[in-house]
Design a protein around this motif. Sequence first.
Motif, mmCIF file in Angstrom:
data_model
loop_
_atom_site.group_PDB
_atom_site.id
_atom_site.type_symbol
_atom_site.label_atom_id
_atom_site.label_comp_id
_atom_site.label_asym_id
_atom_site.label_seq_id
_atom_site.Cartn_x
_atom_site.Cartn_y
_atom_site.Cartn_z
ATOM 1 N N UNK A 182 0.849 -1.190 0.000
ATOM 2 C CA UNK A 182 0.000 0.000 0.000
ATOM 3 C C UNK A 182 0.890 1.246 0.000
ATOM 4 N N UNK A 183 0.883 2.030 -1.079
ATOM 5 C CA UNK A 183 1.685 3.261 -1.082
ATOM 6 C C UNK A 183 1.220 4.228 -0.002
ATOM 7 N N UNK A 184 2.160 4.914 0.611
ATOM 8 C CA UNK A 184 1.826 5.831 1.701
ATOM 9 C C UNK A 184 0.939 6.979 1.237
ATOM 10 N N UNK A 185 1.049 7.353 -0.043
ATOM 11 C CA UNK A 185 0.271 8.490 -0.530
ATOM 12 C C UNK A 185 -1.064 8.085 -1.121
ATOM 13 N N UNK A 186 -1.462 6.814 -0.954
ATOM 14 C CA UNK A 186 -2.770 6.383 -1.445
ATOM 15 C C UNK A 186 -3.874 7.092 -0.653
ATOM 16 N N UNK A 187 -4.934 7.489 -1.335
ATOM 17 C CA UNK A 187 -6.049 8.166 -0.677
ATOM 18 C C UNK A 187 -6.667 7.236 0.355
ATOM 19 N N UNK A 188 -6.897 7.771 1.567
ATOM 20 C CA UNK A 188 -7.490 6.991 2.641
ATOM 21 C C UNK A 188 -6.505 6.432 3.632
ATOM 22 N N UNK A 189 -5.182 6.596 3.377
ATOM 23 C CA UNK A 189 -4.154 6.161 4.333
ATOM 24 C C UNK A 189 -3.869 7.303 5.298
ATOM 25 N N UNK A 208 -1.753 2.749 11.836
ATOM 26 C CA UNK A 208 -2.064 3.143 10.458
ATOM 27 C C UNK A 208 -3.524 2.812 10.179
ATOM 28 N N UNK A 209 -4.255 3.778 9.638
ATOM 29 C CA UNK A 209 -5.680 3.606 9.359
ATOM 30 C C UNK A 209 -5.903 3.554 7.850
ATOM 31 N N UNK A 210 -6.730 2.613 7.432
ATOM 32 C CA UNK A 210 -7.026 2.398 6.018
ATOM 33 C C UNK A 210 -8.529 2.552 5.823
ATOM 34 N N UNK A 211 -8.913 3.624 5.160
ATOM 35 C CA UNK A 211 -10.319 3.957 4.978
ATOM 36 C C UNK A 211 -10.649 4.019 3.486
ATOM 37 N N UNK A 212 -11.250 2.932 2.985
ATOM 38 C CA UNK A 212 -11.615 2.856 1.566
ATOM 39 C C UNK A 212 -10.398 3.113 0.669
ATOM 40 N N UNK A 213 -9.288 2.497 1.022
ATOM 41 C CA UNK A 213 -8.058 2.642 0.253
ATOM 42 C C UNK A 213 -8.129 1.727 -0.969
ATOM 43 N N UNK A 214 -7.983 2.291 -2.142
ATOM 44 C CA UNK A 214 -8.038 1.510 -3.380
ATOM 45 C C UNK A 214 -6.613 1.316 -3.910
#
Length: 391
Positions: A182-189, A208-214
């Motif tokens: 999971x890239x750190x700059x992915x939306x939702x991270x 680390x929180x993952x909210x609807x990370x695509x």
Amino acid sequence: MSDRITTILNAARRHAKEVIAPNVDAWNEARKWPRDASDQAGAAGLTGLYAPEAYGGQGLPLSEAIQVYEELGVGDGAYAFALSMHNICTYAGCGYGTEAFKEAWARDLTAGRKLANFALTEPQSGSDPMNMYTKATINGDGTWTINGAKAWVSLATEADIYFAVVKTSDVPGHKDMAMIAIPADAKGVSFGPLYDTPSYRFMPLAEMYLDEVVVSEDNIILPIGQGLQGSLMAIDIARVSIAAGCCGLMQAALDTALSYSKNRKMFGGKNLDLDGIQWMLGEVSTELEASKLLYRKAAEALGTDDGPLMAAHAKRFVPDAALKAANTCSQVLGGMGLLQPYGLDRLSRLAQMLRIVDGTTEISRLVIGRALQKRAACLPDLLVPKGYGET
């Protein structure tokens, strides 16, 4: 020992002496990961140890390259730990990642231009990865949508990509687990507040929180069904790496005590002339040599059937020995051992941290105990002779 591993170990030794040791106190004061230092580690070949040469790595076997963390641990055990986790992720990405992932990430990871870390533990589960709630749902276009949280994430806010183990269904167990980068700059991270760790503040740790990370399917490192198995192998490598780093920590503590006691005047002579001091430091020296032999034997076993058990032996024994060594060496300095410039209090706290991460010493005892049960089942029954108390 090959010329290649000798060269890398010499580079690690220089890095510890010239980059880590003179600056670690300032890093802790700044509470910031020293990216310039890890950049220098990358330039020295220390961030792609096990990765293939085709991707810019060193292509070294685990059994040899893990000795790098012993050298780095002389400078600082937390720094050695962080680089060991980066190297494990780089190894996984270069060895098991898709061709698209390798094209996008491999050379930056082996060169240290990008940093990676591992995310397995969750807030509610600790050492029980079967109690996992982070879930990835596969979308119609092949992408994955991930929701959940991870705890004790090393290089939180600092790494460029995180290798996370996820569930892919609501079915209990591990057969649906996968590993995805999971890239750190992915939306939702996002990340929670950094943990307050007094003796290794420069190494960021947080949830680390993952909210609807695509995430693209190109970022699948281990497919469904292989996530837990792969993560357990990674943990075995990490446990042996930690044991190696602890040997460096023990060497640093012992050298500090020797440097002090050889000149400290007491009772008409020098501290190091006293039998009591020699016995105390002699015991540290013996346990250091035993620890080196144990972690190196465990490193040779990685990837074999004996690997998990040997990793458990190393993780159980060596960090305990390191904590004892740091405390003994502090005792040799007397009151001076409590002072920050000597660094022994920091080493004691680091050793305690290394006893816990990637499986506590108690978890290692469980692994060892289960192996003993299996061995006992293969042995003939030993019965008490008649007349000796049993009916």
